[in-house]
Write a protein that holds these residues in place. Structure first.
Motif, PDB file in Angstrom:
ATOM      1  N   VAL A   1       6.915  39.879  57.522  1.00  0.00           N
ATOM      2  CA  VAL A   1       6.723  41.311  57.298  1.00  0.00           C
ATOM      3  C   VAL A   1       7.418  41.715  56.006  1.00  0.00           C
ATOM      4  O   VAL A   1       8.549  41.276  55.722  1.00  0.00           O
ATOM      5  N   GLY A   2       6.752  42.548  55.210  1.00  0.00           N
ATOM      6  CA  GLY A   2       7.396  43.036  53.999  1.00  0.00           C
ATOM      7  C   GLY A   2       6.641  44.191  53.380  1.00  0.00           C
ATOM      8  O   GLY A   2       5.443  44.377  53.614  1.00  0.00           O
ATOM      9  N   ALA A   3       7.347  44.990  52.579  1.00  0.00           N
ATOM     10  CA  ALA A   3       6.724  46.049  51.792  1.00  0.00           C
ATOM     11  C   ALA A   3       6.195  45.421  50.511  1.00  0.00           C
ATOM     12  O   ALA A   3       6.616  45.745  49.391  1.00  0.00           O
ATOM     13  N   VAL A   4       5.285  44.474  50.707  1.00  0.00           N
ATOM     14  CA  VAL A   4       4.681  43.729  49.607  1.00  0.00           C
ATOM     15  C   VAL A   4       3.175  43.695  49.822  1.00  0.00           C
ATOM     16  O   VAL A   4       2.673  43.975  50.907  1.00  0.00           O
ATOM     17  N   THR A   5       2.460  43.318  48.776  1.00  0.00           N
ATOM     18  CA  THR A   5       1.020  43.210  48.879  1.00  0.00           C
ATOM     19  C   THR A   5       0.641  42.059  49.811  1.00  0.00           C
ATOM     20  O   THR A   5       1.466  41.201  50.137  1.00  0.00           O
ATOM     21  N   LYS A   6      -0.624  42.049  50.217  1.00  0.00           N
ATOM     22  CA  LYS A   6      -1.103  40.959  51.064  1.00  0.00           C
ATOM     23  C   LYS A   6      -0.925  39.616  50.353  1.00  0.00           C
ATOM     24  O   LYS A   6      -0.468  38.629  50.947  1.00  0.00           O
ATOM     25  N   ASP A   7      -1.260  39.572  49.052  1.00  0.00           N
ATOM     26  CA  ASP A   7      -1.111  38.329  48.303  1.00  0.00           C
ATOM     27  C   ASP A   7       0.357  37.910  48.244  1.00  0.00           C
ATOM     28  O   ASP A   7       0.677  36.721  48.352  1.00  0.00           O
ATOM     29  N   GLY A   8       1.251  38.883  48.055  1.00  0.00           N
ATOM     30  CA  GLY A   8       2.677  38.570  48.039  1.00  0.00           C
ATOM     31  C   GLY A   8       3.172  38.055  49.363  1.00  0.00           C
ATOM     32  O   GLY A   8       4.026  37.160  49.425  1.00  0.00           O
ATOM     33  N   LEU A   9       2.615  38.596  50.447  1.00  0.00           N
ATOM     34  CA  LEU A   9       3.001  38.157  51.779  1.00  0.00           C
ATOM     35  C   LEU A   9       2.553  36.714  52.033  1.00  0.00           C
ATOM     36  O   LEU A   9       3.337  35.884  52.516  1.00  0.00           O
TER      37      LEU A   9
ATOM     38  N   VAL B   1      10.444  35.936  60.872  1.00  0.00           N
ATOM     39  CA  VAL B   1      11.026  35.923  62.209  1.00  0.00           C
ATOM     40  C   VAL B   1      10.317  34.895  63.063  1.00  0.00           C
ATOM     41  O   VAL B   1       9.081  34.883  63.152  1.00  0.00           O
ATOM     42  N   GLU B   2      11.080  34.031  63.682  1.00  0.00           N
ATOM     43  CA  GLU B   2      10.533  33.103  64.676  1.00  0.00           C
ATOM     44  C   GLU B   2      10.538  33.821  66.023  1.00  0.00           C
ATOM     45  O   GLU B   2      11.594  34.088  66.586  1.00  0.00           O
ATOM     46  N   LEU B   3       9.369  34.159  66.526  1.00  0.00           N
ATOM     47  CA  LEU B   3       9.304  34.854  67.797  1.00  0.00           C
ATOM     48  C   LEU B   3       9.759  33.939  68.933  1.00  0.00           C
ATOM     49  O   LEU B   3       9.477  32.735  68.916  1.00  0.00           O
ATOM     50  N   PRO B   4      10.453  34.488  69.917  1.00  0.00           N
ATOM     51  CA  PRO B   4      10.948  33.677  71.030  1.00  0.00           C
ATOM     52  C   PRO B   4       9.807  33.048  71.826  1.00  0.00           C
ATOM     53  O   PRO B   4       8.685  33.565  71.854  1.00  0.00           O
ATOM     54  N   GLU B   5      10.109  31.951  72.473  1.00  0.00           N
ATOM     55  CA  GLU B   5       9.115  31.292  73.318  1.00  0.00           C
ATOM     56  C   GLU B   5       8.648  32.252  74.404  1.00  0.00           C
ATOM     57  O   GLU B   5       9.448  32.918  75.051  1.00  0.00           O
ATOM     58  N   GLY B   6       7.342  32.360  74.567  1.00  0.00           N
ATOM     59  CA  GLY B   6       6.793  33.261  75.570  1.00  0.00           C
ATOM     60  C   GLY B   6       6.431  34.626  75.028  1.00  0.00           C
ATOM     61  O   GLY B   6       5.798  35.422  75.718  1.00  0.00           O
ATOM     62  N   ALA B   7       6.839  34.916  73.783  1.00  0.00           N
ATOM     63  CA  ALA B   7       6.569  36.244  73.235  1.00  0.00           C
ATOM     64  C   ALA B   7       5.089  36.488  73.017  1.00  0.00           C
ATOM     65  O   ALA B   7       4.629  37.631  73.033  1.00  0.00           O
TER      66      ALA B   7
ATOM     67  N   VAL C   1      16.061  35.007  62.055  1.00  0.00           N
ATOM     68  CA  VAL C   1      15.502  35.859  61.012  1.00  0.00           C
ATOM     69  C   VAL C   1      15.929  35.327  59.654  1.00  0.00           C
ATOM     70  O   VAL C   1      17.100  35.004  59.436  1.00  0.00           O
ATOM     71  N   GLU C   2      14.970  35.241  58.750  1.00  0.00           N
ATOM     72  CA  GLU C   2      15.239  34.713  57.411  1.00  0.00           C
ATOM     73  C   GLU C   2      14.612  35.645  56.386  1.00  0.00           C
ATOM     74  O   GLU C   2      13.556  36.232  56.623  1.00  0.00           O
ATOM     75  N   ILE C   3      15.268  35.790  55.232  1.00  0.00           N
ATOM     76  CA  ILE C   3      14.731  36.587  54.136  1.00  0.00           C
ATOM     77  C   ILE C   3      14.179  35.636  53.080  1.00  0.00           C
ATOM     78  O   ILE C   3      14.894  34.767  52.577  1.00  0.00           O
ATOM     79  N   ILE C   4      12.908  35.807  52.759  1.00  0.00           N
ATOM     80  CA  ILE C   4      12.262  35.008  51.717  1.00  0.00           C
ATOM     81  C   ILE C   4      12.125  35.873  50.471  1.00  0.00           C
ATOM     82  O   ILE C   4      11.600  36.991  50.541  1.00  0.00           O
ATOM     83  N   GLY C   5      12.572  35.376  49.331  1.00  0.00           N
ATOM     84  CA  GLY C   5      12.496  36.142  48.104  1.00  0.00           C
ATOM     85  C   GLY C   5      13.696  37.056  47.929  1.00  0.00           C
ATOM     86  O   GLY C   5      14.640  37.044  48.721  1.00  0.00           O
TER      87      GLY C   5
END
Length: 416
Positions: A401-409, A345-351, A332-336
């Motif tokens: 995922v974030g509480a940001v606009t689509k453009d911000g995402l 989030v990098e989903l696990p293999e097989g997810a 898990v990494e926080i951007i911004g």
């Protein structure tokens, strides 16, 4: 006089509060925020709200932190509309994108146990339903070790009782109960932290205050009345956050004892709060001890937590890919920063489930109905948009995922 928002320039910057807890749940260390982050000069104006003594935002934050109310009972109304398909119609809906478990009628007319091997009384499955629609809760608390929350529906009731080291929950619709013996909490924590009290305005206010940082303004935003009690309003809002979907979090604080009585979350561009949790009735007297005693009704089917855990393990072991979720959280990494931040989030293999997951015809039909295809430097993916939260799932299994606009995402994903 009634208070209005502080004048511009009186808020300053904020520092993130610590996590040291008081006797009940609100962190004392949030008071440290006040030194540099909150409005110091309340602006005054005439109005119809309660006429209370002047108070600064710093003093109001300190009042919440110093509150030593350990027991209360009352009724809480929760209302939310996050713009998520299938979550707008209240607790009695089972359909929609995030609908409940499928059921089959019993011979006696009652509800059957879910077909996924869980218990209808398992609170981990029931309580997330409160994220959508309108719900009424009856609550009682006596310190961190005795709590009771009942979700009242039209024809049934779901009750969670925490009494020292025991957690009971009961679903009257299916006449099923769930029991767990709680482990000793880690050093520095109490049994009650993270228990049903998290559904109340007090815990919601704690989370909002804990999020305060140097991208946040904290001001006094007038006075109000909640459940017949006079209250000040504390507003927590993003500052210089171009992509945040949050307009403000407002906390109505009991003028006498500092207890948060109502919390509302406003999203930018939304006419009404997207989330509101507040008391309609509240009594600060000590609840009767028998409110926290629970015995399963006669004929109720009781599931022990350990038994349910074994059933889950057996079932998950037979589903390809699901065991990979055990590693979720390691990548898990926080951007911004601040309110504009996005979780990656990098989903696990097989997810993704292979041919039986997102690539199936059923899944594709669902994705077409509720998501939008996008592409960029991150590759191709799907965006699901709500009033408050936006999420992007790329074809290579990366989730933003974030509480940001689509453009911000998308901007965050492009910068990754």
């Amino acid at each position: 006089m009634a208070h209005q928002p502080s004048e511009p320039g009186t808020t300053g910057t904020a520092r993130r509060p610590g996590k040291k807890a008081t006797r009940y749940a609100v962190p004392v260390a949030v008071a440290a925020v006040a030194v540099a982050s909150v409005g110091l000069v309340p602006a005054l104006a005439d109005g119809g709200d309660p006429d209370l003594p002047d108070i600064t935002a710093q003093e109001l934050v300190e009042k919440i932190a110093a509150s030593d109310v350990e027991h209360l009972s009352g009724t809480v109304k929760i209302s939310s509309d996050l713009g998520i398909p299938g979550l707008g119609g209240g607790s009695d809906q089972n359909g929609g994108l995030f609908g409940g478990h499928s059921e089959r009628p019993e011979e006696d007319g009652g509800e059957a146990a879910p077909q996924d091997g869980t218990s209808p009384a398992d609170p981990s499955a029931k309580l997330p339903e409160l994220v959508g629609g309108e719900h009424t809760l009856r609550v009682a608390f006596d310190g961190p070790d005795k709590q009771r929350v009942s979700v009242v529906e039209d024809t049934s009731e779901f009750t969670v009782v925490h009494n020292d080291g025991d957690l009971w929950s009961y679903d009257s619709a299916s006449n099923t109960a769930f029991h767990a013996e709680l482990p000793e909490p880690p050093k520095g924590r109490e049994h009650g932290e993270g228990m049903p009290g998290s559904l109340t305005p007090r815990e919601a206010a704690e989370k909002a205050l804990a999020a305060v940082d140097d991208t946040t303004s904290v001001t006094v935003d007038g006075t109000t009345e909640v459940a017949g009690r006079d209250a000040y309003v504390l507003a927590i809002a993003p500052e210089d956050a171009a992509d945040s979907t949050v307009d403000a979090v407002r906390i109505a604080v009991d003028a006498e004892n500092g207890t948060p009585l109502r919390v509302t979350l406003d999203a930018r561009g939304a006419g009404e709060p997207v989330l509101e949790a507040g008391y309609t009735k509240v009594d600060f007297g000590k609840p009767d001890a028998d409110r926290f005693a629970f015995t399963p009704p006669e004929g109720a089917e009781v599931t022990e937590a350990e038994e349910l855990k074994e059933r889950h393990s057996e079932k998950l072991n037979g589903l390809p890919g699901l065991d990979g979720f055990a590693g979720l959280g390691e990548d898990v990494e926080i951007i911004g920063e601040g309110w504009d931040s996005v979780v990656r989030v990098e989903l696990p293999e097989g997810a993704m489930g292979g041919d039986k997951g997102l690539e199936s015809k059923e899944a594709q039909s669902l994705l077409d109905a509720f998501t939008e295809p996008v592409e960029g430097d991150f590759g191709q993916g799907r965006v699901v948009s709500t009033t408050l939260v936006n999420a992007l799932l790329t074809d290579d299994g990366t989730l933003y995922v974030g509480a940001v606009t689509k453009d911000g995402l998308l901007k965050a994903a492009e910068s990754d």
